[in-house]
Enzyme design. Structure first.
Site: not given
Length: 481
Positions: A47, A223
């Protein structure tokens, strides 16, 4: 016939240029020159988010495999982040909220202060994931103190994560992923204005939910939103499906002048824009962010993936997602071209023609040529690697066919697999020279085993031929992009 007409037209234009200016017609050096990276940039960092600040530093944060802290590193170059020391700026709470699953931090500089957005669960319920914000007024966020600004409250209290913030038309927005309790999926994407960096203003709007087949493998997920703007458009990428090899990037598009809080302003692409590549051994690319090159001339995709497809157990327990970088190119219609996740090691470049600036070297059924509007970006990307013949040479390795190199055969240039022979390695090796038609910013490739012959285009096909005329020198000159 079309190629012949094209060359005749170019010849006419070149002649006119010589008559009126005394110099041949040619392209200007590209506005976005090549940038290369050695991937991966950071092992076991998922991420990833990189922010380029006005102080000359890049700031990098990412999820750590232990899910228990937030780390930062900084460097004056993107590649320098690979070896930059890392500082823990915040650690999870021993009990209660913000006590588990510390995920997906992002660092932003807003109105003179630093903010880190992140998601966290609770020690009493590790899946009670919510969004939180830290603030620091220090000049250097690695050494400054941080204040917890608390949870980003949304009208519905449900699983929510991956907050990102961006400005369009002078308005600051927050985008994030959240479970819509009225839908049969895991998370959808929402957007809202911000009253301040930690407070949503007004009613959030859902702009995407996972409905397509590639968004619903393993889990039904939208997401990790990230925003890049170009040519009056807002592009919002997002991640879909389970966090294994099925993980991929989709994209929403809106006009920068549209009402971004109207779901109808956003259109969703029907296919992923970035997905696993067995050819390059890159799997599950996703949860990206965007930054820019050191000179500000190139847009850079920041993302994570794994170097293998098969995972034992829950992907969340597999620590080996790595942070990677590669350049984004822009299509003629103004949309971003991401290509494929490139192989580990040095990243590829594109080679544009000096006298046909919209055409790039590419392979088509393994024949090398120059062509405009290459639909499959990776067909026109090559890694400039140490020459197979050594002795100061370079070889041009295909981005989407690793192990295949441009080589001359009967003086035609083809993309072929290295067969290990001395003849192949000689044919696939070149001396990198200053551009024959532009010595300051272009490049030419002289044959290793046939000195005086250069890679050049003729009727748009590539050959190894002498470059002993003005036209031939122009045909043998390329820019790296």
């Amino acid at each position: 016939m079309r190629r012949l007409i094209g060359r005749l037209l170019t010849a006419v234009l070149a002649t006119l240029a010589l008559l009126f200016t005394g110099t041949p017609a040619h392209a200007a050096a590209p506005a976005s020159p090549a940038v290369t990276f050695t991937n991966p940039v950071a092992e076991q960092r998922a991420d990833p988010h990189i922010f380029k600040h006005t102080d000359g530093y890049y700031y990098f944060t990412a999820t750590v495999p232990t899910y228990d802290k937030i780390v930062l590193r900084r460097a004056t170059t993107l590649q320098g982040l690979a070896t930059a020391p890392e500082t823990t700026i915040w650690t999870k709470h021993a009990s209660g909220v913000m006590g588990a699953h510390i995920w997906a931090p992002e660092i932003h500089f807003i109105d003179g202060k630093w903010y880190v957005y992140f998601a966290a669960g609770s020690t009493s319920d590790v899946w009670a994931i919510r969004m939180y914000v830290l603030e620091s007024s220090a000049a250097n966020p690695l050494t400054g103190s941080w204040t917890e600004k608390g949870q980003i409250a949304t009208p519905v209290s449900s699983f929510s994560l991956d907050a990102t913030t961006f400005v369009v038309g002078g308005v600051r927005y927050l985008a994030w992923a959240q479970r819509n309790l009225a839908e049969d999926n895991n998370t959808s994407l929402f957007i809202a204005k911000l009253a301040n960096p930690w407070t949503v203003s007004g009613t959030p709007v859902e702009i995407s939910q996972p409905t397509l087949s590639w968004e619903t493998v393993g889990y039904k997920v939208n997401e990790g939103p990230a925003v890049i703007q170009h040519g009056g458009k807002v592009f919002l990428t997002y991640s879909a499906s389970a966090t294994d090899a099925n993980y991929c990037l989709g994209m929403l598009t809106a006009s920068a002048s549209a009402d971004l809080l109207n779901a109808g302003s956003w259109s969703k692409g029907s296919q992923p824009v970035f997905r696993s590549s067995a050819a390059t051994s890159q799997y599950g690319p996703g949860h990206n962010s965007f930054t820019v090159s050191e000179d500000g001339k190139s847009d850079i995709l920041v993302y994570h993936d794994r170097a293998y497809k098969d995972i034992s157990g829950d992907p969340l327990n597999d620590p080996n997602r790595r942070t990677r970088l590669q350049k984004i190119y822009w299509n003629a219609d103004g949309t971003p071209a991401f290509g494929i996740p490139v192989a580990d090691g040095v990243s590829p470049v594109r080679l544009s023609s000096y006298n046909f600036p919209d055409r790039y070297i590419r392979h088509w059924e393994f024949r090398a040529m120059i062509e405009a509007n290459v639909a499959n970006l990776a067909d026109s990307q090559f890694r400039v690697v140490t020459g197979l013949a050594g002795t100061g040479t370079v070889s041009l390795e295909s981005a989407n066919y690793p192990g295949y190199y441009l080589r001359h055969k009967n003086f035609e240039v083809w993309g072929e697999k290295d067969d290990g022979t001395a003849a192949f390695r000689s044919d696939a090796s070149f001396y990198r020279r200053a551009g024959l038609a532009d010595t300051t910013s272009a490049v030419s490739f002289e044959s290793y085993n046939y000195p005086g012959r250069y890679v050049r285009h003729y009727d748009y096909l590539l050959y190894a031929q002498p470059a002993d005329t003005t036209a031939a020198k122009a045909d043998a000159t390329f820019y790296t992009e």
